[in-house]
Design a protein around this motif. Structure first.
Motif, mmCIF file in Angstrom:
data_model
loop_
_atom_site.group_PDB
_atom_site.id
_atom_site.type_symbol
_atom_site.label_atom_id
_atom_site.label_comp_id
_atom_site.label_asym_id
_atom_site.label_seq_id
_atom_site.Cartn_x
_atom_site.Cartn_y
_atom_site.Cartn_z
ATOM 1 N N THR A 36 0.213 2.927 3.413
ATOM 2 C CA THR A 36 -0.825 2.047 3.963
ATOM 3 C C THR A 36 -0.283 1.213 5.123
ATOM 4 O OG1 THR A 36 -0.353 0.291 2.341
ATOM 5 C CG2 THR A 36 -2.073 1.892 1.785
ATOM 6 N N THR A 37 0.980 0.827 5.064
ATOM 7 C CA THR A 37 1.547 0.038 6.154
ATOM 8 C C THR A 37 1.619 0.848 7.437
ATOM 9 O OG1 THR A 37 3.837 0.611 5.617
ATOM 10 C CG2 THR A 37 2.926 -1.326 4.559
ATOM 11 N N TYR A 205 8.219 -6.128 -1.093
ATOM 12 C CA TYR A 205 6.848 -5.984 -0.614
ATOM 13 C C TYR A 205 6.765 -6.306 0.873
ATOM 14 C CZ TYR A 205 1.743 -5.988 -1.087
ATOM 15 O OH TYR A 205 0.406 -5.683 -0.981
ATOM 16 N N VAL A 206 7.450 -7.369 1.300
ATOM 17 C CA VAL A 206 7.460 -7.737 2.716
ATOM 18 C C VAL A 206 8.122 -6.655 3.553
ATOM 19 C CG1 VAL A 206 8.380 -9.362 4.403
ATOM 20 C CG2 VAL A 206 7.387 -10.218 2.283
ATOM 21 N N ILE A 207 9.239 -6.122 3.072
ATOM 22 C CA ILE A 207 10.005 -5.157 3.855
ATOM 23 C C ILE A 207 9.284 -3.827 3.992
ATOM 24 C CG2 ILE A 207 12.200 -3.894 3.980
ATOM 25 C CD1 ILE A 207 13.481 -6.234 2.473
ATOM 26 N N THR A 208 8.442 -3.466 3.020
ATOM 27 C CA THR A 208 7.732 -2.187 3.147
ATOM 28 C C THR A 208 6.850 -2.153 4.387
ATOM 29 O OG1 THR A 208 5.918 -3.002 1.737
ATOM 30 C CG2 THR A 208 7.661 -1.700 0.666
ATOM 31 N N ARG A 209 6.361 -3.312 4.837
ATOM 32 C CA ARG A 209 5.500 -3.337 6.010
ATOM 33 C C ARG A 209 6.222 -2.870 7.272
ATOM 34 N NH1 ARG A 209 0.864 -2.275 8.362
ATOM 35 N NH2 ARG A 209 0.745 -3.305 10.381
ATOM 36 N N GLY A 212 7.280 1.028 6.866
ATOM 37 C CA GLY A 212 6.228 2.015 7.079
ATOM 38 C C GLY A 212 5.722 2.023 8.506
ATOM 39 N N ALA A 213 5.559 0.830 9.091
ATOM 40 C CA ALA A 213 5.056 0.735 10.454
ATOM 41 C C ALA A 213 6.034 1.358 11.451
ATOM 42 C CB ALA A 213 4.795 -0.719 10.809
#
Length: 279
Positions: A36-37, A205-209, A212-213
């Motif tokens: 999703t990110t 959770y913060v790092i997944t953004r 993924g981006a």
């Protein structure tokens, strides 16, 4: 804040049978989260190119409000509803960070700490009001409001941080490698160190953004910018198909539905499991 304070709620018997509004944290959760990110990053840019920045932001804001309205309306976790809201938060969170940088000229060196402070403020207010930051405590409207405020802040922060590292010399691939290594830190600190489960969850959770981006941008941008040159549209569509596949599987298998709604109540059977789960 101790592990117990972060994990357990204040005694509240009326919450004992409340249905959870968020999924169990499983490997599927992290896979879909990363997808999703990336999809939100490229979808935001794609819509801005197709419609123009202002119409894209307006459409994204309307879609976000609609998705969250449905999420708040349902009485328990529903895979399609929850992940649709996450996708729209991802798209709009990207737009929020891009508006500050592109529209208002705010450099990533300022927007990144700004969104970090915003996230910290949400966590402080959430903890002061509820004495817990555990996602397994999201049973009430107020807690759900805090949860989604934190989610939106993490997406905006991750977008700004990912763009920051990509523009200071690392590029998109280098940023992806950096965040892939960084996301292992909270996992290791929780598994073999003293970092509690809730803090480890939110850090990851913060790092997944940005992870993924960065991967999605690397796939989409042209060779001149160090990417694969697949294009914003194809990357957005392919990642969307992957999200639909995983969410469809979870909706039918229900592997991400909590089996024991009492484990957030102090003293209830299974409460200690929270210390072994991310969040």
């Amino acid at each position: 804040m101790s592990t117990d304070h972060l994990t357990y709620d204040r005694p509240a018997g009326h919450l004992r049978h409340a249905a959870s509004k968020v999924p169990e944290v499983t490997v599927y959760f992290w896979i879909i989260k990363v997808l999703t990110t990336g999809m939100g990053e490229t979808a935001s840019d794609w819509l801005a190119h197709l419609l123009g920045p202002i119409p894209a932001v307006g459409l994204g804001g309307i879609a976000l409000v609609a998705a969250l309205a449905v999420q708040f309306a349902v009485r328990r976790y529903v895979a399609w509803v929850y992940w649709t809201a996450i996708v729209m938060v991802s798209v709009f969170g990207t737009m929020a960070a891009d508006v500050l940088h592109v529209g208002l000229g705010v450099p990533y060196t300022l927007s990144t700490p700004f969104f970090m402070a915003a996230l910290a403020a949400v966590f402080v207010l959430w903890y002061r009001a509820e004495r817990t930051l555990s996602i397994h405590s999201v049973h009430t409207r107020r807690r759900e409001t805090f949860y989604w405020a934190a989610v939106l802040a993490t997406f905006a922060l991750g977008t700004a941080a990912g763009d920051l590292t990509a523009t200071v010399g690392l590029g998109y691939l280098g940023s992806a490698v950096l965040y892939a290594a960084a996301i292992a830190v909270p996992a290791v600190a929780h598994r073999w160190g003293s970092l509690n489960a809730v803090a480890a969850f939110w850090a990851a959770y913060v790092i997944t953004r940005p992870l993924g981006a960065s991967v999605a941008d690397w796939m989409a941008v042209g060779h001149g910018r160090g990417g694969l040159g697949l294009g914003l549209g194809p990357v957005t569509l392919s990642w969307t198909v992957a999200i639909l596949g995983f969410v469809g599987y979870l909706a039918t298998s229900r592997k991400d539905v909590r089996r024991d709604s009492t484990r957030d109540v102090p003293g209830a059977p299974g409460a200690a499991d929270l210390t072994r789960q991310a969040g």
